[in-house]
Design a protein around this motif. Sequence first.
Motif, PDB file in Angstrom:
ATOM      1  N   UNK A  39      47.748  73.992 123.500  1.00 37.67           N
ATOM      2  CA  UNK A  39      48.903  74.613 122.855  1.00 37.67           C
ATOM      3  C   UNK A  39      50.138  73.774 123.174  1.00 37.67           C
ATOM      4  N   UNK A  40      50.903  73.391 122.150  1.00 38.38           N
ATOM      5  CA  UNK A  40      52.162  72.662 122.324  1.00 38.38           C
ATOM      6  C   UNK A  40      53.290  73.499 121.718  1.00 38.38           C
ATOM      7  N   UNK A  41      54.289  73.819 122.536  1.00 40.60           N
ATOM      8  CA  UNK A  41      55.419  74.643 122.090  1.00 40.60           C
ATOM      9  C   UNK A  41      56.596  74.365 123.007  1.00 40.60           C
ATOM     10  N   UNK A  42      57.791  74.157 122.422  1.00 41.40           N
ATOM     11  CA  UNK A  42      58.955  73.826 123.243  1.00 41.40           C
ATOM     12  C   UNK A  42      59.649  75.054 123.850  1.00 41.40           C
ATOM     13  N   UNK A  43      59.353  76.230 123.373  1.00 45.50           N
ATOM     14  CA  UNK A  43      59.922  77.445 123.956  1.00 45.50           C
ATOM     15  C   UNK A  43      58.935  78.006 124.982  1.00 45.50           C
ATOM     16  N   UNK A  44      59.330  77.958 126.252  1.00 44.07           N
ATOM     17  CA  UNK A  44      58.428  78.282 127.354  1.00 44.07           C
ATOM     18  C   UNK A  44      57.838  79.699 127.245  1.00 44.07           C
ATOM     19  N   UNK A  45      58.647  80.679 126.868  1.00 41.77           N
ATOM     20  CA  UNK A  45      58.156  82.052 126.772  1.00 41.77           C
ATOM     21  C   UNK A  45      57.081  82.167 125.696  1.00 41.77           C
TER      22      UNK A  45
ATOM     23  N   UNK B 200      53.779  80.522 126.861  1.00 42.43           N
ATOM     24  CA  UNK B 200      53.012  81.381 127.753  1.00 42.43           C
ATOM     25  C   UNK B 200      52.364  82.541 127.024  1.00 42.43           C
ATOM     26  N   UNK B 201      53.118  83.183 126.137  1.00 41.88           N
ATOM     27  CA  UNK B 201      52.597  84.345 125.405  1.00 41.88           C
ATOM     28  C   UNK B 201      51.451  83.951 124.475  1.00 41.88           C
ATOM     29  N   UNK B 202      51.623  82.876 123.744  1.00 43.36           N
ATOM     30  CA  UNK B 202      50.583  82.422 122.821  1.00 43.36           C
ATOM     31  C   UNK B 202      49.322  82.013 123.577  1.00 43.36           C
ATOM     32  N   UNK B 203      49.504  81.309 124.677  1.00 41.49           N
ATOM     33  CA  UNK B 203      48.359  80.888 125.488  1.00 41.49           C
ATOM     34  C   UNK B 203      47.603  82.095 126.038  1.00 41.49           C
ATOM     35  N   UNK B 204      48.334  83.090 126.502  1.00 39.60           N
ATOM     36  CA  UNK B 204      47.707  84.299 127.040  1.00 39.60           C
ATOM     37  C   UNK B 204      46.929  85.052 125.971  1.00 39.60           C
ATOM     38  N   UNK B 205      47.511  85.174 124.793  1.00 40.71           N
ATOM     39  CA  UNK B 205      46.830  85.873 123.704  1.00 40.71           C
ATOM     40  C   UNK B 205      45.553  85.145 123.277  1.00 40.71           C
ATOM     41  N   UNK B 206      45.619  83.825 123.203  1.00 40.39           N
ATOM     42  CA  UNK B 206      44.436  83.061 122.810  1.00 40.39           C
ATOM     43  C   UNK B 206      43.349  83.149 123.873  1.00 40.39           C
ATOM     44  N   UNK B 207      43.736  83.197 125.154  1.00 33.40           N
ATOM     45  CA  UNK B 207      42.764  83.317 126.241  1.00 33.40           C
ATOM     46  C   UNK B 207      42.030  84.652 126.210  1.00 33.40           C
ATOM     47  N   UNK B 208      42.614  85.663 125.597  1.00 33.87           N
ATOM     48  CA  UNK B 208      41.960  86.966 125.514  1.00 33.87           C
ATOM     49  C   UNK B 208      40.758  86.957 124.572  1.00 33.87           C
TER      50      UNK B 208
END
Length: 41
Positions: free
Chosen positions: A6-12, A15-23
């Motif tokens: 995941x590449x995204x310049x907005x840290x929040x 983190x949120x996108x990575x967490x959702x995908x990990x689910x």
Amino acid sequence: MIRIVVAEDQRMLLGALSSLLDLEEDMEVVGKAKNGRKPWL
């Protein structure tokens, strides 16, 4: 298993996108980056 970087310049959002995908059972976040040019976190 789908492995994702995941590449995204907005840290929040990063983190949120990575967490959702990990689910998801068939997806695994294997890396995160601040943008497409910088190395992984």
